[in-house]
Design a protein around this motif. Structure first.
Motif, PDB file in Angstrom:
ATOM      1  N   GLY A 189       0.820  -1.199   0.000  1.00 65.08           N
ATOM      2  CA  GLY A 189       0.000   0.000   0.000  1.00 65.08           C
ATOM      3  C   GLY A 189       0.854   1.249   0.000  1.00 65.08           C
ATOM      4  O   GLY A 189       1.838   1.325   0.744  1.00 65.08           O
ATOM      5  N   LEU A 190       0.508   2.208  -0.850  1.00 63.18           N
ATOM      6  CA  LEU A 190       1.241   3.468  -0.891  1.00 63.18           C
ATOM      7  C   LEU A 190       0.316   4.556  -1.403  1.00 63.18           C
ATOM      8  O   LEU A 190      -0.689   4.293  -2.055  1.00 63.18           O
ATOM      9  CB  LEU A 190       2.487   3.363  -1.766  1.00 63.18           C
ATOM     10  N   ASP A 191       0.661   5.808  -1.095  1.00 59.26           N
ATOM     11  CA  ASP A 191      -0.081   6.943  -1.612  1.00 59.26           C
ATOM     12  C   ASP A 191       0.808   8.174  -1.557  1.00 59.26           C
ATOM     13  O   ASP A 191       1.791   8.219  -0.810  1.00 59.26           O
ATOM     14  CB  ASP A 191      -1.365   7.181  -0.816  1.00 59.26           C
ATOM     15  N   LEU A 192       0.433   9.180  -2.347  1.00 62.77           N
ATOM     16  CA  LEU A 192       1.169  10.432  -2.417  1.00 62.77           C
ATOM     17  C   LEU A 192       0.401  11.522  -1.679  1.00 62.77           C
ATOM     18  O   LEU A 192      -0.818  11.669  -1.876  1.00 62.77           O
ATOM     19  CB  LEU A 192       1.377  10.841  -3.880  1.00 62.77           C
ATOM     20  N   HIS A 193       1.110  12.251  -0.831  1.00 61.61           N
ATOM     21  CA  HIS A 193       0.477  13.342  -0.098  1.00 61.61           C
ATOM     22  C   HIS A 193      -0.121  14.326  -1.093  1.00 61.61           C
ATOM     23  O   HIS A 193       0.553  14.773  -2.031  1.00 61.61           O
ATOM     24  CB  HIS A 193       1.516  14.033   0.786  1.00 61.61           C
ATOM     25  N   PRO A 194      -1.400  14.693  -0.948  1.00 59.45           N
ATOM     26  CA  PRO A 194      -2.053  15.523  -1.966  1.00 59.45           C
ATOM     27  C   PRO A 194      -1.517  16.944  -2.056  1.00 59.45           C
ATOM     28  O   PRO A 194      -1.740  17.624  -3.057  1.00 59.45           O
ATOM     29  CB  PRO A 194      -3.519  15.531  -1.522  1.00 59.45           C
ATOM     30  N   THR A 195      -0.783  17.411  -1.025  1.00 58.71           N
ATOM     31  CA  THR A 195      -0.270  18.774  -1.043  1.00 58.71           C
ATOM     32  C   THR A 195       1.215  18.835  -1.342  1.00 58.71           C
ATOM     33  O   THR A 195       1.665  19.514  -2.282  1.00 58.71           O
ATOM     34  CB  THR A 195      -0.545  19.478   0.303  1.00 58.71           C
TER      35      THR A 195
END
Length: 428
Positions: free
Chosen positions: A243-249
């Motif tokens: 699982g991974l994601d990119l900080h939206p800011t």
């Protein structure tokens, strides 16, 4: 131990991103395939299975004001790729199917679930993610495909698959294993494709440590999402991220990491990590897990005794209870939920298998502090693990929808759930 010549040659080719291993299909050659198979029926969204799932959801505990409902019956549902707009939701699996889930705008439940491009014979297509223009990327065990304009597949009899990484080009074929082979992915606004590559052992043997760090196995790699060029290793020292994601800011990369097995019920912890430096940042494994749990030289990795640890490594932002198996994660980018949840991270804990008393099968929430670091984790949703220690569901991934609700996938129940919030329901 040095890598064998075959691996060394493969690594040179890989990092140069110029050619592929012998026998691999050429990159960028479009493949036209049928979008659907008329002979394969849609998955029934009503009937005994749907009724049983709804009944099981009555056990789920959420904070006041939140509600959970069945969104879709999806066999083996794993990672989620919602449309940037109101298009199709794609769902990966650990089998051979990518599911296409459609719903009318504003509906609280999907209308149709059917296989997407079934003739491609996907192999462990767990990783699904979206490009900014609505394209779909499918990351299999050892191949990456891109489908431009995937949301319009229902309007066409055929779809186009473009090999971003041809079969056999993601990892060397003799390092290919379904164990820890469930890849996950994200595409940045700038078009960089990030992919997790779990290493296929409980703890990798001494002879694999340097090789895996060089190739990004047991880490995260990145490349151009359009054609697989400019490939690089972003993070190493990771056991098995799913699982991974990119900080939206600020665009920083965050990821989960699964625990080492056979070390007892309460050690080591699960992890939530943040990449803060470029160029293969090291996160400690297999020397340590969590902030300070020694792995190298212990009973699970005796051959690593005396192996020099990295000169510098990054501690996790959050430690979770041992063996809960944190998998998918996502920043909450909606506005339906109250302000304390906005910009924070939801994390799906699949549940333990390597523990005398089962634990997990829940959703955590992790707030993000003003300085960009993680705050204390807390349980957001639980109840899939019953009092007898039996699993009634096992959450895999989380993803916000355009309306601000949150989807949760469950590969045991074969379902997607929708969590919504209403302020009027939060008052006693």
């Amino acid at each position: 131990m040095p890598a064998c010549p075959r691996h060394a040659a493969w690594a040179t080719t890989l990092l140069g991103a110029l050619t592929l291993p012998v026998g691999a299909q050429a990159q960028g050659q479009p493949i036209m395939v049928p979008s659907t198979d008329p002979g394969v029926p849609s998955v029934a969204q009503t009937g005994p299975q749907a009724d049983a799932i709804r009944e099981s959801l009555r056990r789920i505990k959420l904070p006041p004001g939140f509600r959970i409902e069945l969104y879709a019956v999806v066999p083996g549902a794993r990672h989620l790729a919602p449309s940037p707009g109101d298009g199709v939701l794609f769902v990966g699996t650990r089998q051979a199917t990518v599911w296409a889930v459609t719903a009318r705008e504003g509906q609280r439940m999907a209308d149709q679930v059917r296989p997407f491009a079934p003739s491609l014979r996907f192999r462990l297509p767990n990783g699904v993610c979206r490009t900014r223009d609505g394209g779909l990327v499918v990351v299999e065990l050892n191949r990456v495909l891109r489908f431009p304009a995937a949301d319009r597949f229902l309007e066409r009899s055929d779809t186009t698959a473009i090999p971003v990484v041809a079969q056999g080009g993601l990892v060397p074929e003799d390092e290919e294993s379904p164990n820890h082979g469930a890849r996950t992915c994200r595409v940045s606004p700038g078009g960089r494709l990030y992919i997790t590559l779990g290493q296929p052992y409980n703890v990798q043997p001494r002879g694999k440590v340097a090789l895996y760090e060089r190739l990004g196995i047991g880490g995260i790699i990145a490349m151009n999402a359009m054609d697989g060029s400019a490939r690089e290793v972003v993070a190493v020292g990771v056991r098995n991220s799913v699982g991974l994601d990119l900080h939206p800011t600020d665009g920083t990369l965050w990821f989960t990491d699964n625990q080492t097995d056979r070390m007892g019920d309460d050690t080591p912890p699960g992890e939530l990590n943040r990449v803060t430096r470029s160029g293969g940042e090291h996160f400690g494994y297999p020397f340590v897990h969590g902030k300070d749990v020694q792995i190298a030289g212990t009973a699970v990795a005796p051959d690593l005794k005396g192996l020099a640890p990295p000169a510098q490594w990054t501690r996790p932002q959050v430690e979770f209870p041992a063996h809960q198996a944190q998998l998918g994660m996502s920043f909450y980018t909606g506005t339906m939920f109250p302000p304390p949840y906005r910009g924070g991270i939801f994390v799906a804990a699949h549940g333990s298998w390597n523990r005398s008393q089962p634990s997990g099968a829940l959703i955590n929430f992790v707030p993000i502090q003003p300085d960009g670091s993680a705050g204390p984790s807390r349980v957001f949703a639980h109840g899939w693990l019953d009092e007898s220690g039996s699993y009634r569901g096992r959450p895999v991934d989380v993803a916000p929808l355009k309306d601000g609700s949150l989807l949760i996938s469950d590969d045991l129940a074969g379902a997607l759930y929708r969590v919504s919030y209403s302020a009027k329901d939060s008052t006693p």
